[in-house]
Design a protein around this motif. Sequence first.
Motif, PDB file in Angstrom:
ATOM      1  N   MET A 116       0.827  -1.207   0.000  1.00 41.12           N
ATOM      2  CA  MET A 116       0.000   0.000   0.000  1.00 41.12           C
ATOM      3  C   MET A 116       0.864   1.261   0.000  1.00 41.12           C
ATOM      4  O   MET A 116       0.599   2.226  -0.712  1.00 41.12           O
ATOM      5  CB  MET A 116      -0.907  -0.020   1.241  1.00 41.12           C
ATOM      6  CG  MET A 116      -2.008   1.016   1.214  1.00 41.12           C
ATOM      7  SD  MET A 116      -3.229   0.650  -0.064  1.00 41.12           S
ATOM      8  CE  MET A 116      -4.360   2.011   0.197  1.00 41.12           C
ATOM      9  N   LYS A 117       1.899   1.250   0.840  1.00 44.54           N
ATOM     10  CA  LYS A 117       2.806   2.405   0.917  1.00 44.54           C
ATOM     11  C   LYS A 117       3.527   2.612  -0.408  1.00 44.54           C
ATOM     12  O   LYS A 117       3.748   3.747  -0.827  1.00 44.54           O
ATOM     13  CB  LYS A 117       3.826   2.201   2.048  1.00 44.54           C
ATOM     14  CG  LYS A 117       3.231   2.332   3.437  1.00 44.54           C
ATOM     15  CD  LYS A 117       4.303   2.161   4.493  1.00 44.54           C
ATOM     16  CE  LYS A 117       3.714   2.320   5.894  1.00 44.54           C
ATOM     17  NZ  LYS A 117       4.741   2.130   6.946  1.00 44.54           N
ATOM     18  N   LYS A 118       3.901   1.492  -1.058  1.00 42.01           N
ATOM     19  CA  LYS A 118       4.618   1.584  -2.341  1.00 42.01           C
ATOM     20  C   LYS A 118       3.720   2.204  -3.410  1.00 42.01           C
ATOM     21  O   LYS A 118       4.156   3.050  -4.202  1.00 42.01           O
ATOM     22  CB  LYS A 118       5.085   0.195  -2.785  1.00 42.01           C
ATOM     23  CG  LYS A 118       6.017   0.244  -4.003  1.00 42.01           C
ATOM     24  CD  LYS A 118       6.450  -1.141  -4.388  1.00 42.01           C
ATOM     25  CE  LYS A 118       7.483  -1.105  -5.503  1.00 42.01           C
ATOM     26  NZ  LYS A 118       7.002  -0.416  -6.704  1.00 42.01           N
ATOM     27  N   ILE A 119       2.432   1.809  -3.427  1.00 38.90           N
ATOM     28  CA  ILE A 119       1.482   2.361  -4.402  1.00 38.90           C
ATOM     29  C   ILE A 119       1.306   3.852  -4.172  1.00 38.90           C
ATOM     30  O   ILE A 119       1.280   4.650  -5.123  1.00 38.90           O
ATOM     31  CB  ILE A 119       0.119   1.637  -4.300  1.00 38.90           C
ATOM     32  CG1 ILE A 119       0.275   0.173  -4.704  1.00 38.90           C
ATOM     33  CG2 ILE A 119      -0.919   2.322  -5.182  1.00 38.90           C
ATOM     34  CD1 ILE A 119      -0.950  -0.665  -4.451  1.00 38.90           C
ATOM     35  N   LYS A 120       1.217   4.248  -2.890  1.00 35.91           N
ATOM     36  CA  LYS A 120       1.059   5.662  -2.563  1.00 35.91           C
ATOM     37  C   LYS A 120       2.301   6.457  -2.963  1.00 35.91           C
ATOM     38  O   LYS A 120       2.199   7.562  -3.506  1.00 35.91           O
ATOM     39  CB  LYS A 120       0.802   5.816  -1.055  1.00 35.91           C
ATOM     40  CG  LYS A 120       0.358   7.217  -0.641  1.00 35.91           C
ATOM     41  CD  LYS A 120       0.047   7.277   0.842  1.00 35.91           C
ATOM     42  CE  LYS A 120      -1.247   6.530   1.146  1.00 35.91           C
ATOM     43  NZ  LYS A 120      -1.630   6.696   2.576  1.00 35.91           N
ATOM     44  N   ALA A 121       3.481   5.891  -2.741  1.00 35.64           N
ATOM     45  CA  ALA A 121       4.725   6.570  -3.119  1.00 35.64           C
ATOM     46  C   ALA A 121       4.841   6.711  -4.632  1.00 35.64           C
ATOM     47  O   ALA A 121       5.274   7.732  -5.141  1.00 35.64           O
ATOM     48  CB  ALA A 121       5.926   5.791  -2.566  1.00 35.64           C
ATOM     49  N   ASP A 122       4.422   5.647  -5.357  1.00 33.96           N
ATOM     50  CA  ASP A 122       4.465   5.690  -6.815  1.00 33.96           C
ATOM     51  C   ASP A 122       3.514   6.738  -7.373  1.00 33.96           C
ATOM     52  O   ASP A 122       3.823   7.401  -8.364  1.00 33.96           O
ATOM     53  CB  ASP A 122       4.111   4.315  -7.402  1.00 33.96           C
ATOM     54  CG  ASP A 122       5.219   3.292  -7.188  1.00 33.96           C
ATOM     55  OD1 ASP A 122       6.364   3.715  -6.955  1.00 33.96           O
ATOM     56  OD2 ASP A 122       4.931   2.086  -7.234  1.00 33.96           O
ATOM     57  N   LEU A 164       2.545   9.462  -5.768  1.00 27.67           N
ATOM     58  CA  LEU A 164       3.018  10.793  -5.378  1.00 27.67           C
ATOM     59  C   LEU A 164       4.115  11.311  -6.307  1.00 27.67           C
ATOM     60  O   LEU A 164       4.205  12.511  -6.553  1.00 27.67           O
ATOM     61  CB  LEU A 164       3.544  10.765  -3.933  1.00 27.67           C
ATOM     62  CG  LEU A 164       2.480  10.720  -2.820  1.00 27.67           C
ATOM     63  CD1 LEU A 164       3.153  10.535  -1.467  1.00 27.67           C
ATOM     64  CD2 LEU A 164       1.641  11.986  -2.822  1.00 27.67           C
ATOM     65  N   LYS A 165       4.936  10.418  -6.843  1.00 30.93           N
ATOM     66  CA  LYS A 165       6.053  10.864  -7.680  1.00 30.93           C
ATOM     67  C   LYS A 165       5.580  11.413  -9.020  1.00 30.93           C
ATOM     68  O   LYS A 165       6.340  12.083  -9.726  1.00 30.93           O
ATOM     69  CB  LYS A 165       7.065   9.737  -7.876  1.00 30.93           C
ATOM     70  CG  LYS A 165       6.635   8.637  -8.809  1.00 30.93           C
ATOM     71  CD  LYS A 165       7.734   7.594  -8.932  1.00 30.93           C
ATOM     72  CE  LYS A 165       7.340   6.481  -9.915  1.00 30.93           C
ATOM     73  NZ  LYS A 165       8.392   5.459 -10.025  1.00 30.93           N
TER      74      LYS A 165
END
Length: 259
Positions: free
Chosen positions: A1-7, A9-10
């Motif tokens: 979930m955190k990885k999807i959110k970081a992706d 945001l970029k």
Amino acid sequence: MKKIKADSLKFIPAVLTIFSIVLLWYFICKLGIISPYILPSPEKCFRSLVAMIKSGDIFIDIGISLSRVARGFSLAFIIAFVLGMISSVVPFSKHFFEYLIQFFKNVPPISMIPLLILWCGIGETTKTIIIILASFFPIYMNIVKGFTGCDKKLIEVGKSFGYSRLECFSKIILPNAISDILVGMRVGLGYAWRAIIGAEMVAASTGLGHMILFSQTMSRTDRVIVGIVVIGLVGYLTDKVFGIVLNKVLKGKAENGWN
């Protein structure tokens, strides 16, 4: 979930940049700072894109350019791989073609178009050769780098097990060179797209390059801008697909700044 959110945001800075450019473009056209003939409004370009999508013309040109790139790029890779393999298995052999490669590496492929038209006409052969000339050199140089960069100790171990030159190449050198080969292919693909657009502007009656040139002769600046945007998007998507394949094959070990 955190990885999807970081992706997700970029992508925000990129979206903001594109939005700012389109907004500036809109106000320049709205205020009449630049003639609509030179710089049509974003709305007009968007309407042209929608019309080209509805008619299907844009997809035909994309498909034609893609097929040309795929054909020329595939041939460039095969030639580069064979020459790289020969120079690796039989090191002395590279003296027969290395200087010729270094010479043509510095010759812009577009400069060869007039000669190729005289020799081959304006058919598919000319465009295929242009793509090969453009994409061959980065592929070949990365392949050679991968083959020559293999740890000499591994090759000595292979020889101690009785491997022939060909077995050393297939079982030791080639697996170690995969990363460099794929990176070279990715760079070569970008060069192939640049070359085909230039070739289609000079020696073609179909494709994205021809569409841009034809639109320019018809004073359709909006269609020219649409063509440029479409080329950028198609090139970007093919590069991203290649990058995904590269990372899958190398299991995320190919951190090359393009991810």
